[in-house]
Design a protein around this motif. Sequence first.
Motif, mmCIF file in Angstrom:
data_model
loop_
_atom_site.group_PDB
_atom_site.id
_atom_site.type_symbol
_atom_site.label_atom_id
_atom_site.label_comp_id
_atom_site.label_asym_id
_atom_site.label_seq_id
_atom_site.Cartn_x
_atom_site.Cartn_y
_atom_site.Cartn_z
ATOM 1 N N TYR A 173 28.095 28.507 11.359
ATOM 2 C CA TYR A 173 29.227 28.990 10.573
ATOM 3 C C TYR A 173 29.345 30.489 10.833
ATOM 4 C CZ TYR A 173 32.628 29.242 6.835
ATOM 5 O OH TYR A 173 33.787 29.404 6.124
ATOM 6 N N PHE A 174 30.565 30.960 10.999
ATOM 7 C CA PHE A 174 30.759 32.319 11.492
ATOM 8 C C PHE A 174 31.532 33.176 10.497
ATOM 9 C CE2 PHE A 174 30.802 29.257 14.980
ATOM 10 C CZ PHE A 174 29.702 29.685 15.717
ATOM 11 N N GLU A 175 31.117 34.439 10.423
ATOM 12 C CA GLU A 175 31.811 35.422 9.610
ATOM 13 C C GLU A 175 31.939 36.713 10.398
ATOM 14 O OE1 GLU A 175 29.825 36.077 5.935
ATOM 15 O OE2 GLU A 175 30.134 34.021 5.187
ATOM 16 N N VAL A 176 33.015 37.445 10.130
ATOM 17 C CA VAL A 176 33.178 38.787 10.684
ATOM 18 C C VAL A 176 32.498 39.760 9.723
ATOM 19 C CG1 VAL A 176 34.812 40.630 11.205
ATOM 20 C CG2 VAL A 176 35.305 38.289 11.940
ATOM 21 N N THR A 177 31.524 40.494 10.216
ATOM 22 C CA THR A 177 30.771 41.410 9.348
ATOM 23 C C THR A 177 31.176 42.868 9.536
ATOM 24 O OG1 THR A 177 28.987 41.554 10.991
ATOM 25 C CG2 THR A 177 28.792 39.863 9.273
ATOM 26 N N THR A 182 32.323 42.430 15.090
ATOM 27 C CA THR A 182 30.979 41.858 15.017
ATOM 28 C C THR A 182 31.035 40.515 14.307
ATOM 29 O OG1 THR A 182 29.978 44.064 14.926
ATOM 30 C CG2 THR A 182 28.621 42.205 14.208
ATOM 31 N N TYR A 183 30.551 39.468 14.966
ATOM 32 C CA TYR A 183 30.485 38.123 14.406
ATOM 33 C C TYR A 183 29.034 37.776 14.092
ATOM 34 C CZ TYR A 183 35.287 37.302 15.961
ATOM 35 O OH TYR A 183 36.643 37.368 16.139
ATOM 36 N N LYS A 184 28.831 37.086 12.951
ATOM 37 C CA LYS A 184 27.493 36.651 12.562
ATOM 38 C C LYS A 184 27.492 35.141 12.321
ATOM 39 C CE LYS A 184 23.774 37.468 9.201
ATOM 40 N NZ LYS A 184 23.342 38.257 8.022
#
Length: 353
Positions: free
Chosen positions: A213-217, A234-236
């Motif tokens: 699962y991806f979030e922009v940090t 930046t993707y986490k």
Amino acid sequence: MNKNGLFATITALLILCSVVLPAQAAFPENFDISENYYTVYGGPDLTATLIGDNEYSRGDTVTLNINMMNKGAVTGFKSESDVDLGDYTEEMLQQAEMQYEAQAVTAVGILATLKSDDPNIKVKSGPQEAGTLKQGKQSSSPTKFTIEINKNTTAGTYPLTLELTYMYQNNVQVGGDDFDSTVGLVTNKEVGIWYENKTQTQTIDIQVKKEPYFEVTEVKGELYPDEGGMLYVTYKNTGEEPAKDATVRVSAGDPFSTTDDQAYLGTLNPGKTAVAIFDMDVDEDATPKPYSITSEILYEDVDGHDQVSDSIKINTEVLAAEKGLPGYQLGTGIAFMALAAGLIIFRKKQQKE
């Protein structure tokens, strides 16, 4: 087989099913048609089953299809009133009551309610009518509930509570004294049926998948009208599984455009980050304000299947153009300075002469 023989057979079969049971609850005061020949024990027993897969992704809104079956049974009976053999009126009433008592296992007017105790799982549907179910029957169509799974839900098992409320036949009394020997029926038969409410609860488990699962940090970069700029995103991976060969793709809508809409992230293990770089163009008439750019990540899961993530928003901003002299003002200024310099030089020459 004569009437007496038939009655004896029914009685014998029921005796084989008898068990030790609790005492019958008191009748309502107005429940008194005539005789109560039997007290029958047992009742409906509803079992609910979720149809299809119970595993879903975080962020999903799904419809659960729940099937119901009535596994209720008559577990025993007690004779409340003896009948003299040869008293055909009483025999007919006794047999009639037994036929009605067999309906004690029917669940009437089922109302199903699904509840969640976890705030990450929301039940969007209210109580649903599920009809009436006789013994051994299952619902002709599933009862449907819509649930919403929060995008930040942790993978795991989430129990939902299904509450089933219905009426069932608690007891029957029959009465009548006019026996027609030509047809073998009590012609003025009366029947009193006593219903009670019952509630059953059952747990329906759903699974939230383990997956990336991806979030922009973080978002860096300065974008100006008619200039654009570089955008560093930046993707986490906040999920539980790795994403192999991940590539991020952006969909640039107004006022943005780009010929560089993809960036390779590589393998993103759980908890790890990677930076994607995009060269963005910005329309010259773009209004300085915050904007959102849509992105998605293409990756390979642990089973080797190609997957595409949900949309991931990149929140950025178009900045106001840097302050400076407009072109015509700059040209006029240069010309004025040149003229001033020329006058100074001319005056110096005159003074020398």
